[in-house]
Motif scaffolding. Sequence first.
Motif, PDB file in Angstrom:
ATOM      1  N   GLU A 249       0.828  -1.206   0.000  1.00 35.80           N
ATOM      2  CA  GLU A 249       0.000   0.000   0.000  1.00 35.80           C
ATOM      3  C   GLU A 249       0.858   1.250   0.000  1.00 35.80           C
ATOM      4  N   LEU A 250       1.920   1.228   0.782  1.00 35.83           N
ATOM      5  CA  LEU A 250       2.799   2.390   0.868  1.00 35.83           C
ATOM      6  C   LEU A 250       3.470   2.656  -0.476  1.00 35.83           C
ATOM      7  N   VAL A 251       3.959   1.606  -1.118  1.00 29.98           N
ATOM      8  CA  VAL A 251       4.602   1.761  -2.428  1.00 29.98           C
ATOM      9  C   VAL A 251       3.595   2.279  -3.452  1.00 29.98           C
ATOM     10  N   LEU A 252       2.377   1.718  -3.440  1.00 30.28           N
ATOM     11  CA  LEU A 252       1.347   2.165  -4.376  1.00 30.28           C
ATOM     12  C   LEU A 252       1.027   3.637  -4.169  1.00 30.28           C
ATOM     13  N   TYR A 253       0.894   4.050  -2.915  1.00 27.98           N
ATOM     14  CA  TYR A 253       0.615   5.459  -2.651  1.00 27.98           C
ATOM     15  C   TYR A 253       1.744   6.345  -3.160  1.00 27.98           C
ATOM     16  N   PHE A 254       2.972   5.945  -2.900  1.00 26.19           N
ATOM     17  CA  PHE A 254       4.113   6.749  -3.365  1.00 26.19           C
ATOM     18  C   PHE A 254       4.133   6.849  -4.894  1.00 26.19           C
ATOM     19  N   LYS A 255       3.723   5.800  -5.578  1.00 23.82           N
ATOM     20  CA  LYS A 255       3.658   5.852  -7.043  1.00 23.82           C
ATOM     21  C   LYS A 255       2.624   6.869  -7.506  1.00 23.82           C
TER      22      LYS A 255
ATOM     23  N   THR B 147       9.631   2.764   9.820  1.00 25.18           N
ATOM     24  CA  THR B 147      10.987   3.230  10.096  1.00 25.18           C
ATOM     25  C   THR B 147      11.489   4.038   8.910  1.00 25.18           C
ATOM     26  N   LEU B 148      12.499   4.840   9.142  1.00 26.21           N
ATOM     27  CA  LEU B 148      13.057   5.661   8.067  1.00 26.21           C
ATOM     28  C   LEU B 148      13.619   4.820   6.915  1.00 26.21           C
ATOM     29  N   PRO B 149      14.365   3.743   7.180  1.00 29.46           N
ATOM     30  CA  PRO B 149      14.849   2.925   6.056  1.00 29.46           C
ATOM     31  C   PRO B 149      13.713   2.306   5.245  1.00 29.46           C
ATOM     32  N   GLU B 150      12.637   1.902   5.908  1.00 31.79           N
ATOM     33  CA  GLU B 150      11.493   1.345   5.175  1.00 31.79           C
ATOM     34  C   GLU B 150      10.893   2.392   4.244  1.00 31.79           C
ATOM     35  N   ILE B 151      10.743   3.604   4.727  1.00 29.85           N
ATOM     36  CA  ILE B 151      10.196   4.679   3.897  1.00 29.85           C
ATOM     37  C   ILE B 151      11.100   4.944   2.697  1.00 29.85           C
ATOM     38  N   ARG B 152      12.403   5.002   2.935  1.00 28.58           N
ATOM     39  CA  ARG B 152      13.346   5.251   1.837  1.00 28.58           C
ATOM     40  C   ARG B 152      13.263   4.156   0.781  1.00 28.58           C
ATOM     41  N   ASP B 153      13.243   2.900   1.216  1.00 29.99           N
ATOM     42  CA  ASP B 153      13.182   1.788   0.268  1.00 29.99           C
ATOM     43  C   ASP B 153      11.901   1.842  -0.562  1.00 29.99           C
ATOM     44  N   CYS B 154      10.788   2.177   0.071  1.00 28.77           N
ATOM     45  CA  CYS B 154       9.516   2.234  -0.651  1.00 28.77           C
ATOM     46  C   CYS B 154       9.487   3.401  -1.635  1.00 28.77           C
ATOM     47  N   LEU B 155      10.051   4.534  -1.257  1.00 24.56           N
ATOM     48  CA  LEU B 155      10.118   5.669  -2.176  1.00 24.56           C
ATOM     49  C   LEU B 155      10.978   5.337  -3.392  1.00 24.56           C
ATOM     50  N   GLU B 156      12.100   4.683  -3.176  1.00 18.30           N
ATOM     51  CA  GLU B 156      12.964   4.311  -4.288  1.00 18.30           C
ATOM     52  C   GLU B 156      12.281   3.296  -5.196  1.00 18.30           C
ATOM     53  N   GLU B 157      11.567   2.346  -4.591  1.00 14.50           N
ATOM     54  CA  GLU B 157      10.838   1.367  -5.394  1.00 14.50           C
ATOM     55  C   GLU B 157       9.734   2.035  -6.215  1.00 14.50           C
ATOM     56  N   ALA B 158       9.165   3.104  -5.686  1.00 20.22           N
ATOM     57  CA  ALA B 158       8.101   3.818  -6.391  1.00 20.22           C
ATOM     58  C   ALA B 158       8.630   4.708  -7.503  1.00 20.22           C
ATOM     59  N   GLY B 159       9.944   4.827  -7.625  1.00 22.10           N
ATOM     60  CA  GLY B 159      10.519   5.561  -8.735  1.00 22.10           C
ATOM     61  C   GLY B 159      11.125   6.904  -8.421  1.00 22.10           C
ATOM     62  N   PHE B 160      11.215   7.265  -7.148  1.00 20.24           N
ATOM     63  CA  PHE B 160      11.875   8.526  -6.811  1.00 20.24           C
ATOM     64  C   PHE B 160      13.386   8.353  -6.951  1.00 20.24           C
ATOM     65  N   ARG B 161      14.023   9.346  -7.537  1.00 21.84           N
ATOM     66  CA  ARG B 161      15.448   9.224  -7.860  1.00 21.84           C
ATOM     67  C   ARG B 161      16.359   9.548  -6.683  1.00 21.84           C
ATOM     68  N   ALA B 162      15.847  10.222  -5.683  1.00 16.81           N
ATOM     69  CA  ALA B 162      16.651  10.543  -4.494  1.00 16.81           C
ATOM     70  C   ALA B 162      15.728  10.710  -3.302  1.00 16.81           C
ATOM     71  N   VAL B 163      16.257  10.391  -2.111  1.00 15.38           N
ATOM     72  CA  VAL B 163      15.496  10.524  -0.865  1.00 15.38           C
ATOM     73  C   VAL B 163      16.377  11.227   0.164  1.00 15.38           C
ATOM     74  N   HIS B 164      15.842  12.231   0.809  1.00 18.18           N
ATOM     75  CA  HIS B 164      16.585  13.005   1.800  1.00 18.18           C
ATOM     76  C   HIS B 164      15.829  13.014   3.127  1.00 18.18           C
ATOM     77  N   PHE B 165      16.587  12.936   4.232  1.00 21.48           N
ATOM     78  CA  PHE B 165      16.021  12.976   5.568  1.00 21.48           C
ATOM     79  C   PHE B 165      16.406  14.286   6.255  1.00 21.48           C
ATOM     80  N   TRP B 166      15.405  14.934   6.835  1.00 19.73           N
ATOM     81  CA  TRP B 166      15.628  16.110   7.668  1.00 19.73           C
ATOM     82  C   TRP B 166      15.070  15.785   9.050  1.00 19.73           C
TER      83      TRP B 166
END
Length: 388
Positions: free
Chosen positions: A240-246, A325-344
């Motif tokens: 669901e998270l990956v689908l939403y990010f897409k 978790t932050l790593p889970e979010i990053r992995d899902c964003l990358e799988e959804a096609g985002f080219r870079a992920v940044h944490f603040w």
Amino acid sequence: MGKREKQKQKHDRSQRGRDYYLQDNNEDDTSTMLSPSHNEDEDEIEDAADSDADNNDNNDQHPSHDMPSKFLLYQQSVQSPKGDISYLQKFFLMYVGGRVPLHLQEDFCGTALLSAEWLRSDPRKTAVGLDLDLEALNWCLENNIPKIGADGFSRISLFHGNVLQPLQSKLVKIDPEELVRNISLSQNTENLQTDVIESDVPTSSAAQDDELTMNNFTLSGRDIVCAFNYSCCCLHKRAELVLYFKHARDALSKKGGIFVMDLYGGTSSENTLKLQRRFPNFTYVWEQAEFDIIQRKTRISLHFHLKKEKRKIRHAFSYSWRLWTLPEIRDCLEEAGFRAVHFWVREMPDSTEITRTEGFGVGKDIKYEEATSFQQQDSWNAYIVGVA
């Protein structure tokens, strides 16, 4: 006394009641939530007679005119749109640049307070809001957008639907007669002429079509898509998270854009927690139930204790959350096609040292900083930026 005068007096009393709860609205603060704190004492939140609790819960469903809306209380105690927008614009200029961001989409928007604030700063800006709560969307149209001015209605499109199926969401119908009633000349002297008539008020593009969906509604590619107030925790499965990010990525402009969400965590976030934040006219309570370490799920409840009315609104809002978790979010964003992920990330005040807070005062001077590593703390907040 005529019927119209009686209605006007009734409206004035209701308006004064709402204004009473707007006395401590600190919009300049950038915090959306202070560090959750342990507190075994019920303090003032339980001062109301226990025998009234059930009645109060029932009355919450049909509040009197003298009771402030739960949506207003939420905006007062949880949201800080100016701070969020400041960071959104900063992230866009850092990671995309080349143009001014004008088009925003606010997912899980609720009353779309962020979108309303977004429209204020530039007459060229547009906003799209998407949420499952039709009552919250209608409340926005009746209370938040009229404060912007008549042109605000032509620059925002609110959709009722699921973020996992955004193209099927339906445009919320806008009643032009209701708009005229809600927009007061005193609020909009810069936007309205003194001889405005009903036909001059924008009614949003094709807003009268009940079948109009996001799929067949013309929208500019968004420069920024955001999901705040930890709303992505409402999605429990990775798919669901990956689908939403897409879907979020697909909504962004082909020229480039960013998706921004927020998240909280820390050692204290995986325990039974209670945060109390006192405002001049009410106390806000953020409560987390037991935390399941296998499913990483918990239930969040928001309560309000109204000092003037000496009443409490328990479970005004309740959520079943999976704490990602932050790593889970990053992995899902990358799988959804985002080219870079940044944490603040920013460290929040230690929950063991705070039993109650006053307004937005605690932690307001702590700034978010970009990080590639961050040592675990008692409590932290983070913006996560996906660059398309």
